[in-house]
Write a protein that holds these residues in place. Sequence first.
Motif, short mmCIF file in Angstrom:
data_model
loop_
_atom_site.label_atom_id
_atom_site.label_comp_id
_atom_site.label_asym_id
_atom_site.label_seq_id
_atom_site.Cartn_x
_atom_site.Cartn_y
_atom_site.Cartn_z
N LYS A 160 -21.81 -42.38 -23.51
CA LYS A 160 -22.07 -40.95 -23.47
C LYS A 160 -22.42 -40.49 -22.05
O LYS A 160 -22.09 -39.37 -21.65
CB LYS A 160 -23.17 -40.59 -24.46
CG LYS A 160 -22.74 -40.72 -25.92
CD LYS A 160 -23.78 -40.14 -26.85
CE LYS A 160 -23.31 -40.21 -28.31
NZ LYS A 160 -22.13 -39.36 -28.54
N THR A 161 -23.08 -41.36 -21.32
CA THR A 161 -23.40 -41.02 -19.93
C THR A 161 -22.13 -40.85 -19.12
O THR A 161 -21.99 -39.91 -18.33
CB THR A 161 -24.28 -42.12 -19.30
OG1 THR A 161 -25.48 -42.24 -20.04
CG2 THR A 161 -24.59 -41.79 -17.85
N GLN A 163 -19.22 -40.14 -20.34
CA GLN A 163 -18.53 -38.97 -20.86
C GLN A 163 -19.04 -37.71 -20.18
O GLN A 163 -18.27 -36.81 -19.82
CB GLN A 163 -18.71 -38.88 -22.37
CG GLN A 163 -18.03 -40.00 -23.15
CD GLN A 163 -18.44 -40.02 -24.61
OE1 GLN A 163 -18.73 -39.00 -25.21
NE2 GLN A 163 -18.48 -41.22 -25.19
N LYS A 164 -20.36 -37.64 -19.97
CA LYS A 164 -20.95 -36.49 -19.30
C LYS A 164 -20.52 -36.43 -17.83
O LYS A 164 -20.38 -35.35 -17.25
CB LYS A 164 -22.47 -36.55 -19.40
CG LYS A 164 -23.00 -36.28 -20.81
CD LYS A 164 -24.52 -36.35 -20.84
CE LYS A 164 -25.05 -36.09 -22.25
NZ LYS A 164 -26.53 -36.18 -22.31
N GLU A 165 -20.34 -37.61 -17.23
CA GLU A 165 -19.89 -37.68 -15.83
C GLU A 165 -18.54 -36.99 -15.66
O GLU A 165 -18.23 -36.46 -14.60
CB GLU A 165 -19.77 -39.14 -15.39
CG GLU A 165 -21.09 -39.84 -15.17
CD GLU A 165 -21.57 -39.72 -13.75
OE1 GLU A 165 -20.86 -39.11 -12.93
OE2 GLU A 165 -22.66 -40.23 -13.45
N GLY A 167 -17.47 -34.33 -17.23
CA GLY A 167 -17.60 -32.89 -17.21
C GLY A 167 -16.59 -32.21 -18.12
O GLY A 167 -15.98 -32.83 -18.99
N LYS A 168 -16.37 -30.93 -17.90
CA LYS A 168 -15.47 -30.14 -18.74
C LYS A 168 -14.02 -30.43 -18.38
O LYS A 168 -13.66 -30.50 -17.20
CB LYS A 168 -15.77 -28.66 -18.58
CG LYS A 168 -14.93 -27.76 -19.48
CD LYS A 168 -15.28 -26.29 -19.29
CE LYS A 168 -14.41 -25.41 -20.18
NZ LYS A 168 -14.71 -23.97 -19.98
N HIS A 184 -14.46 -40.49 -11.19
CA HIS A 184 -15.21 -40.97 -12.34
C HIS A 184 -15.46 -42.47 -12.22
O HIS A 184 -14.55 -43.23 -11.84
CB HIS A 184 -14.42 -40.68 -13.62
CG HIS A 184 -15.19 -40.96 -14.87
ND1 HIS A 184 -15.13 -42.18 -15.52
CD2 HIS A 184 -16.03 -40.18 -15.60
CE1 HIS A 184 -15.89 -42.13 -16.59
NE2 HIS A 184 -16.46 -40.94 -16.66
#
Length: 456
Positions: A160-161, A163-165, A167-168, A184
């Motif tokens: 999840k970390t 995944q947040k890296e 971004g949109k 990434h």
Amino acid sequence: MSLLRFSVGNFCSIKDIVTLDLAPKLGEATALTDPVKEITEPVTAIFGPNGSGKSNLLEALQFAHDVIIRSATSWRVLDDYPTQPHFPFKLSKETVSQPSFFEFDFTIDETRYLYGFTYGRDGVVEEWLSYVPKQRWSKGFIRNRTETPEIDWNNSYITKTLQKELGKVDKRELILSVALRDEHPLLQKIAYALVSSLSFLPLGDFAQNERIQQATSLIRKKHFDLDEISLLMKAADTGIESVSLNEEKIPPEILERLYKFLKAMKELDDESNEEILSNDEAEKVIYNLVFTHGGKINSTLDLSEESAGTLAWLSTAPTLLQTLREGSILIADELDSSLHQKLLEMIIKGFTDPSINQHGAQLIFTIHNTNIIEHMDDLSLDTKSIWFMEKNQNGESSLFSLVDFPNHADANYERRYLSGRYGALPFLSPSTLRGLVSTQGSETAHESNSESPSPA
């Protein structure tokens, strides 16, 4: 990176999905039981008549490569256009509005990956990534099209970390394109391997400009060495003894930077990743190369005075050398264009000879020269390396391999191909040409007679 397979569908003349298999020894296996170099074909030659779709197959590779690079960067400025770049099969109502399909089966550091996407006029429709950690395929992510892209992550692989890296992700962007742009921590490695391992040598009506651009690109990417260029020109028996620069015509500040760079290369000092020259500056260098030819009297010629064959080799050779050194993949359209048969054979042997191709480089090319099939044994090629493309009456391109046909050890493959055993031959009509010539001749004679003065 090594490429195992590439699949494409609904792109230009390719309607149904076709797969170019560069690792037929792998078969249906998932895990890699042998080193990648032992299961991949170092050379893949694609034959077929003009208009059969050979170039479209290579252009599909180029387009998929470009989507990974540009969908999250330069293509984002296409806001003023109603659709994204899209080249579907247009001879069917079913496919015109449908997305194109692209999929890479490849390895990075002996780990196998499967990455693909479907891309249409509104952008990304689907995207997926799988890998083989041990024996079976494992999901990396699966993305389906909605107004806000829905991504099904493998949380144990991409946390999840991470995944947040990321971004949109916009609906027009590939996840891998965003990962490449934003560096990434995990996915950038995969994206970079895909785009950096593929080098393209297009040919065609604008071949001269393409060759110049290829050469300027080599300068900009720091793969340019005059001494090595000279040796490569000698290797091809072009009659060129050396390559140098006409220093008088190059602005002093550009020349100073170029020589500083060349000196650093010789000392293996790569202090900076910045481009040594801009594209315009690199062109000034290329256009002022001087080629010294041997003979009773040494003479020098500039770029504009060299033959098409010399220019073809000048643009091909440095990229060829770079590919072999890096163990990457060279993709060339009509490799035999303007190159002598023996030079073409030398290029192929460069990839099939393990003492030269020490890093598992791969060569994929289209060709019309059937002598390559005749000399398969001498070139260390077998039936797995030979592919054909042809179009049916509906304008749909199909792809198939020589290995699909029953063959014998002593078979004359070239004769069989030219006799039509394998298909993928043009259906010529000399009678049509004869009729056109005759028609013109009759009209000319009629006009001549009508204009002649009547006898007194």
